[in-house]
Design a protein around this motif. Sequence first.
Motif, mmCIF file in Angstrom:
data_model
loop_
_atom_site.group_PDB
_atom_site.id
_atom_site.type_symbol
_atom_site.label_atom_id
_atom_site.label_comp_id
_atom_site.label_asym_id
_atom_site.label_seq_id
_atom_site.Cartn_x
_atom_site.Cartn_y
_atom_site.Cartn_z
ATOM 1 N N ASP A 163 0.813 -1.216 0.000
ATOM 2 C CA ASP A 163 0.000 0.000 0.000
ATOM 3 C C ASP A 163 0.849 1.269 0.000
ATOM 4 N N ARG A 164 1.817 1.352 0.886
ATOM 5 C CA ARG A 164 2.616 2.578 0.964
ATOM 6 C C ARG A 164 3.520 2.736 -0.259
ATOM 7 N N ILE A 165 3.845 1.611 -0.904
ATOM 8 C CA ILE A 165 4.700 1.670 -2.088
ATOM 9 C C ILE A 165 3.932 2.196 -3.295
ATOM 10 N N THR A 166 2.671 1.806 -3.399
ATOM 11 C CA THR A 166 1.875 2.167 -4.577
ATOM 12 C C THR A 166 0.985 3.388 -4.351
ATOM 13 N N GLU A 167 1.054 4.022 -3.194
ATOM 14 C CA GLU A 167 0.235 5.211 -2.964
ATOM 15 C C GLU A 167 0.637 6.315 -3.946
ATOM 16 N N PRO A 168 -0.273 7.223 -4.304
ATOM 17 C CA PRO A 168 0.045 8.282 -5.268
ATOM 18 C C PRO A 168 1.301 9.056 -4.863
ATOM 19 N N ASP A 169 2.171 9.253 -5.819
ATOM 20 C CA ASP A 169 3.444 9.954 -5.623
ATOM 21 C C ASP A 169 4.360 9.246 -4.627
ATOM 22 N N GLY A 170 4.125 7.968 -4.441
ATOM 23 C CA GLY A 170 4.963 7.178 -3.546
ATOM 24 C C GLY A 170 6.166 6.597 -4.262
ATOM 25 N N LEU A 171 6.764 5.607 -3.645
ATOM 26 C CA LEU A 171 7.986 5.020 -4.188
ATOM 27 C C LEU A 171 7.819 4.514 -5.614
ATOM 28 N N TRP A 172 6.697 3.836 -5.874
ATOM 29 C CA TRP A 172 6.505 3.279 -7.215
ATOM 30 C C TRP A 172 6.366 4.365 -8.274
ATOM 31 N N ASP A 173 5.534 5.354 -8.016
ATOM 32 C CA ASP A 173 5.325 6.423 -8.987
ATOM 33 C C ASP A 173 6.636 7.157 -9.276
ATOM 34 N N GLU A 174 7.414 7.426 -8.241
ATOM 35 C CA GLU A 174 8.675 8.137 -8.443
ATOM 36 C C GLU A 174 9.660 7.287 -9.243
ATOM 37 N N TRP A 175 9.676 5.988 -8.978
ATOM 38 C CA TRP A 175 10.579 5.119 -9.731
ATOM 39 C C TRP A 175 10.166 5.045 -11.203
ATOM 40 N N VAL A 176 8.862 4.929 -11.458
ATOM 41 C CA VAL A 176 8.364 4.869 -12.834
ATOM 42 C C VAL A 176 8.751 6.137 -13.600
ATOM 43 N N LYS A 177 8.616 7.287 -12.941
ATOM 44 C CA LYS A 177 9.006 8.540 -13.592
ATOM 45 C C LYS A 177 10.493 8.541 -13.919
#
Length: 209
Positions: A163-177
């Motif tokens: 949950d905390r990884i995929t939250e908006p502007d979280g770790l996942w979003d920043e890595w994808v960018k």
Amino acid sequence: MPFQHPETTGHGYVIERYVTRKDSDHPRYLELNGAHVLRPGWPHAKRFARHLIDDATTITDAELEALLAYEWRSRLTAAWLIGVDRRESFRERIGDLLLASEVCYSGGGFCFALARFGTHADAEILTAYLDHYLPRTDLHYDQPDALGALLHLDARLGTHHADRITEPDGLWDEWVKGVGRLGHPSHTPAELRRWTDLHCDFINDWSRS
């Protein structure tokens, strides 16, 4: 740790027996690294699955260690065999190899194995991997496979590690960018979980049949 050819431990035969054997148009390691096993109507599915399952149940721990000590093709194949048979005694070894990320491609197999084990300990390994590598927005390793496996486990266990990884502007979003700027394509978390689900379902379906 330096790579060690299986011949050095008297297991030179394991490459041909388990890694490069052909139950389809391509060597096993190529099929495991691709998407053919997920293709509806794949003509080699039955033969490929039955031999993979048979090998997973009969390969010895020593043979698996010989494969894990070598290069990516061997490690990928070993990880799948470990996952298919749910050899949980290899959990720590798989986790160490995943975090080390010494070679390409094999990480997807490690994530598959952890998803197949299906416990909280496996979710913790995947979470630790993502916490370590998602901040590295200049590296595209096995982050997608790890997230897919973690989401698969969250759904199975009723947990919320991702949950905390995929939250908006979280770790996942920043890595994808970050990796997007390097030209790497992105997939949604739902797509990645579905990918893991399909791989696990492929083995589950053929095991039951």
